[in-house]
Design an enzyme around this catalytic site. Structure first.
Site, mmCIF file in Angstrom:
data_model
loop_
_atom_site.group_PDB
_atom_site.id
_atom_site.type_symbol
_atom_site.label_atom_id
_atom_site.label_comp_id
_atom_site.label_asym_id
_atom_site.label_seq_id
_atom_site.Cartn_x
_atom_site.Cartn_y
_atom_site.Cartn_z
ATOM 1 N N LYS A 54 0.796 -1.235 0.027
ATOM 2 C CA LYS A 54 -0.101 0.169 0.084
ATOM 3 C C LYS A 54 0.803 1.287 -0.161
ATOM 4 O O LYS A 54 0.546 2.186 -0.712
ATOM 5 C CB LYS A 54 -0.873 -0.049 1.216
ATOM 6 C CG LYS A 54 -2.010 -1.077 1.085
ATOM 7 C CD LYS A 54 -2.849 -1.386 2.226
ATOM 8 C CE LYS A 54 -3.832 -2.330 2.127
ATOM 9 N NZ LYS A 54 -4.619 -2.749 3.551
ATOM 10 N N GLN A 98 -4.790 -1.644 9.475
ATOM 11 C CA GLN A 98 -4.862 -2.669 8.788
ATOM 12 C C GLN A 98 -5.354 -4.092 9.866
ATOM 13 O O GLN A 98 -5.019 -4.054 10.945
ATOM 14 C CB GLN A 98 -3.324 -3.126 8.700
ATOM 15 C CG GLN A 98 -3.006 -4.372 7.847
ATOM 16 C CD GLN A 98 -3.409 -4.380 6.511
ATOM 17 O OE1 GLN A 98 -3.612 -3.313 5.554
ATOM 18 N NE2 GLN A 98 -4.115 -5.689 6.114
ATOM 19 N N ASP A 121 -11.101 2.434 3.949
ATOM 20 C CA ASP A 121 -11.465 1.318 3.763
ATOM 21 C C ASP A 121 -12.893 1.031 3.464
ATOM 22 O O ASP A 121 -13.433 0.068 3.262
ATOM 23 C CB ASP A 121 -11.074 0.364 4.874
ATOM 24 C CG ASP A 121 -9.800 -0.519 4.605
ATOM 25 O OD1 ASP A 121 -9.632 -0.513 3.380
ATOM 26 O OD2 ASP A 121 -9.195 -0.971 5.480
#
Ligand code: NAP
Length: 284
Positions: A54, A98, A121
């Site tokens: 990422k 994460q 997200d």
């Protein structure tokens, strides 16, 4: 019939090129790059690889990517304090924590603490609710990637029968919402669904998001269907394999995503898209 293979790598490269352009326009207009802050707690090896990917992908399109690495022993209070700090920092556009978190840390409490406007997200309940209400939202990345791949086949979704196998908040539910928003007739199947084979056979568009190696057999595919395989499973030879039995399924389908090289590359591309979208919405 042999299916067209939907090349997720090539489509993802196009999406990243679009983001690079949007990023440079944002920089010209606002004198700074959009920024993405990733929080990684602990030392799960898979998560470390995802986070590094990422970081690099962000850098490659001109997004200012910052990773906050915290020890596995970090308390929930410390993690929430960092999330609060990022939420309140005007220079931060996107926040991604994460998952999975180490044992003892509540994923729900942490997700709920991220400002919905920075939730790149798309997992905050406010964003899930906005999506379900048919309103503007930050939408989870993999589902957006699935829709883009379907669009790349030139398929008009309106009126088609779509079956989504899997109902997670990460993939199944949001992809179903996006299909519904595009006027498909959507069925969501899951582990308690009866006659899954017959349900799948009704699908003009089949999205498999289960995590079970070759669960979906070739003769479950309606001839001419579009098949999007989100599954990432370890095959017998240790190689990455999908939820769909690819060989036989590609004999029946009109178009199909391979694993790897299908949905996988789309996820990070849409994370970058969401970051620019969040940055734009915050300055608008
Ligand atoms: P998840 O949270 O474990 O959800 C799996 C879903 O599959 C659940 O809704 C479950 O039903 C359903 N299911 C399990 N066994 C089933 C069966 N035998 N028949 C029908 N449905 C069944 O997984 P996820 O996070 O959605 O991820 C799904 C897969 O996609 C995984 O392989 C994951 O690695 C992959 N993935 C890939 C990407 C990518 O970038 N390519 C991104 C995210 C996820 P219940 O709800 O009834 O338990």
């Amino acid at each position: 019939m042999t299916a067209t293979i939907i090349d997720g790598k090539a489509v993802a490269a196009r999406v990243r090129a679009e983001v690079a352009l949007e990023t440079s326009q944002f920089r010209d207009a606002h004198g700074r790059a959009p920024s993405l802050h990733v929080v990684l707690v602990g030392d799960d090896p898979a998560s470390q690889v995802y986070v590094r990917n990422k970081e690099k992908a962000a850098r490659d399109v001109g997004i200012d990517g910052v990773t906050h690495r915290l020890a596995a022993t970090t308390s929930e209070a410390e993690l929430l304090a960092l999330v609060d700090q990022l939420t309140n920092d005007d220079g931060v556009d996107g926040i991604l924590v994460q998952m999975p978190l180490p044992k003892g840390l509540s994923e729900h409490r942490v997700l709920d603490r991220i400002a919905p406007s920075k939730d790149v997200d798309g997992l905050h309940p406010v964003n899930a609710g906005l999506l379900a209400s048919g309103r503007e939202a930050l939408v989870p990345c993999t589902p957006q990637g699935c829709i883009r791949l379907i669009d790349e086949t030139g398929t008009e979704l309106r009126g088609l029968r779509a079956v989504v196998v899997g109902r997670s908040i990460l993939v199944g539910k949001p992809v179903a919402q996006l299909l519904l928003a595009r006027h498909a007739t959507v069925t969501i199947a899951h582990s308690r669904t009866r006659d899954l084979a017959d349900v799948c056979r009704s699908a003009d568009v089949l999205v498999a998001a289960v995590g079970k190696l070759r669960l979906i057999k070739g003769d479950w595919i309606k001839p001419g269907a579009i098949v999007i395989d989100v599954g990432m499973n370890k095959g017998e030879d240790g190689k990455l394999c999908g939820d769909v039995d690819y060989g036989p399924a590609s004999e029946a389908a009109r178009a199909i995503t391979p694993v790897p090289g299908g949905v996988g590359p789309m996820t990070i591309a849409y994370l970058l898209k969401n970051t620019v979208a969040a940055a734009r919405a915050r300055v608008a």
